[in-house]
Design a protein around this motif. Sequence first.
Motif, PDB file in Angstrom:
ATOM      1  N   UNK A 217      90.788  29.651  88.076  1.00 16.50           N
ATOM      2  CA  UNK A 217      89.494  29.062  88.425  1.00 16.50           C
ATOM      3  C   UNK A 217      88.391  29.540  87.484  1.00 16.50           C
ATOM      4  N   UNK A 218      88.459  30.811  87.080  1.00 16.62           N
ATOM      5  CA  UNK A 218      87.468  31.343  86.150  1.00 16.62           C
ATOM      6  C   UNK A 218      87.602  30.659  84.787  1.00 16.62           C
ATOM      7  N   UNK A 219      88.817  30.573  84.286  1.00 14.09           N
ATOM      8  CA  UNK A 219      89.049  29.900  83.004  1.00 14.09           C
ATOM      9  C   UNK A 219      88.602  28.439  83.084  1.00 14.09           C
ATOM     10  N   UNK A 220      88.886  27.790  84.217  1.00 17.05           N
ATOM     11  CA  UNK A 220      88.467  26.399  84.396  1.00 17.05           C
ATOM     12  C   UNK A 220      86.961  26.249  84.325  1.00 17.05           C
ATOM     13  N   UNK A 221      86.230  27.188  84.939  1.00 13.50           N
ATOM     14  CA  UNK A 221      84.772  27.146  84.902  1.00 13.50           C
ATOM     15  C   UNK A 221      84.255  27.342  83.479  1.00 13.50           C
ATOM     16  N   UNK A 222      84.890  28.249  82.733  1.00 16.12           N
ATOM     17  CA  UNK A 222      84.484  28.489  81.343  1.00 16.12           C
ATOM     18  C   UNK A 222      84.740  27.246  80.490  1.00 16.12           C
ATOM     19  N   UNK A 223      85.890  26.606  80.699  1.00 17.86           N
ATOM     20  CA  UNK A 223      86.212  25.390  79.949  1.00 17.86           C
ATOM     21  C   UNK A 223      85.228  24.260  80.282  1.00 17.86           C
ATOM     22  N   UNK A 224      84.842  24.170  81.553  1.00 15.37           N
ATOM     23  CA  UNK A 224      83.836  23.185  81.952  1.00 15.37           C
ATOM     24  C   UNK A 224      82.519  23.459  81.240  1.00 15.37           C
ATOM     25  N   UNK A 225      82.132  24.725  81.182  1.00 16.73           N
ATOM     26  CA  UNK A 225      80.911  25.125  80.484  1.00 16.73           C
ATOM     27  C   UNK A 225      80.967  24.706  79.014  1.00 16.73           C
ATOM     28  N   UNK A 226      82.066  25.002  78.353  1.00 17.12           N
ATOM     29  CA  UNK A 226      82.210  24.640  76.940  1.00 17.12           C
ATOM     30  C   UNK A 226      82.132  23.132  76.761  1.00 17.12           C
ATOM     31  N   UNK A 227      82.750  22.383  77.673  1.00 16.66           N
ATOM     32  CA  UNK A 227      82.766  20.917  77.584  1.00 16.66           C
ATOM     33  C   UNK A 227      81.367  20.329  77.691  1.00 16.66           C
ATOM     34  N   UNK A 228      80.556  20.843  78.640  1.00 20.83           N
ATOM     35  CA  UNK A 228      79.219  20.267  78.811  1.00 20.83           C
ATOM     36  C   UNK A 228      78.293  20.651  77.660  1.00 20.83           C
ATOM     37  N   UNK A 229      78.500  21.826  77.089  1.00 23.17           N
ATOM     38  CA  UNK A 229      77.704  22.217  75.914  1.00 23.17           C
ATOM     39  C   UNK A 229      78.038  21.305  74.741  1.00 23.17           C
ATOM     40  N   UNK A 230      79.323  21.047  74.532  1.00 25.61           N
ATOM     41  CA  UNK A 230      79.741  20.141  73.453  1.00 25.61           C
ATOM     42  C   UNK A 230      79.199  18.742  73.697  1.00 25.61           C
ATOM     43  N   UNK A 231      79.247  18.285  74.943  1.00 26.26           N
ATOM     44  CA  UNK A 231      78.739  16.950  75.282  1.00 26.26           C
ATOM     45  C   UNK A 231      77.242  16.852  74.999  1.00 26.26           C
ATOM     46  N   UNK A 232      76.492  17.898  75.337  1.00 27.82           N
ATOM     47  CA  UNK A 232      75.052  17.903  75.061  1.00 27.82           C
ATOM     48  C   UNK A 232      74.792  17.849  73.563  1.00 27.82           C
ATOM     49  N   UNK A 233      75.572  18.609  72.807  1.00 31.24           N
ATOM     50  CA  UNK A 233      75.381  18.632  71.353  1.00 31.24           C
ATOM     51  C   UNK A 233      75.711  17.269  70.737  1.00 31.24           C
ATOM     52  N   UNK A 234      76.814  16.680  71.160  1.00 32.84           N
ATOM     53  CA  UNK A 234      77.219  15.377  70.615  1.00 32.84           C
ATOM     54  C   UNK A 234      76.214  14.293  70.982  1.00 32.84           C
ATOM     55  N   UNK A 235      75.682  14.362  72.188  1.00 34.02           N
ATOM     56  CA  UNK A 235      74.780  13.307  72.651  1.00 34.02           C
ATOM     57  C   UNK A 235      73.315  13.557  72.400  1.00 34.02           C
TER      58      UNK A 235
END
Length: 238
Positions: A12-30
Motif C-alpha cells: 500500500x505504501x509503494x502504491x501510494x508513492x507510485x500514485x504520487x509519481x504518476x500525478x506529478x508526471x501528469x501535471x508536468x506533461x499537461x
Amino acid sequence: MDKSGFILFSATHIGAILFFIAVVIALFIGRNQLRQYGEKLKYAERTAACILLLLELLYHLWMAVTGRWSLADSLPLELCSISLLVAIVLLWSGNRHVIDFVLFAGIGGAVQALLTPVLDIDFPHFRFFHFFLTHIGIILTGLYFVWVKGYVPTLKGVFKAFLLLNALVPLIFIINLVVDGNYMFLREKPYSGSLLDYLGPYPLYIVSLEVVAILTFLFIYLLLRIGESAERKRSSVE
C-alpha cells in the motif's frame, strides 16, 4: 474498515508513492495545456483549496469522535500541517508571498513524509487517504505554481523559507513545553523510522536537521531551475 498498522514500504505504501509519481508526471506533461485556461484556473485552484481544507477538517473531526484529539499532538503545528494550511491559502488567494514556503519547506517536508510516514493506520482507512492526499497536495501546489503559473524559484526564496521556518521553531518549542507535545519532533524522534534516525541523538539531530533542511531547499531550487532552463532551450529550438 481495516485498522491494521501501517508498514513502511508495504504494497500500500509503494502504491501510494507510485500514485504520487504518476500525478506529478501528469501535471508536468499537461502544464502547457493547463496554461491555456488562464483566469479560469482560479476556479480549479479554489476547488482544490476547499478539498484540502475539507480533508483536514474531517481528519480533526475523526480524531475528536474517536477520542484521539489532544492538545499534545493534534494541533496543526507539524511542518507538513503548517505547509498544508499555507498551501490552502496560496491556492485560494494566489498570494505569491507564501509560495516560497510551500515550494521549499512544504515540498521538502512532504516528500520526506511520503517516504517515511508517521502513520499507524493502513489502507483503506480514511486516515491513510488523508495522509497521502494532503501531502501530495502540498507538493502539487508548489509544482503547479512553478510549472503552470510561471513562478520562478530564486535563491532569495530559498533563504526566505529557511528563515521563516527557523522563526517558527522557538514558538513551537514553547508550545511543546506548555502542552507536553512533540511538534516538529523538537523534543524526541518519532516512534517509527524516519530521517532523524540518521542525524544523531537528541538534541544533536535538531542541528543536523538544519543542515539537511537548507541542503534540501537548495536541491529543490536547483532541480526546478535546471528543468526551467531545459524547457526554455527546447522552446527556443522549436
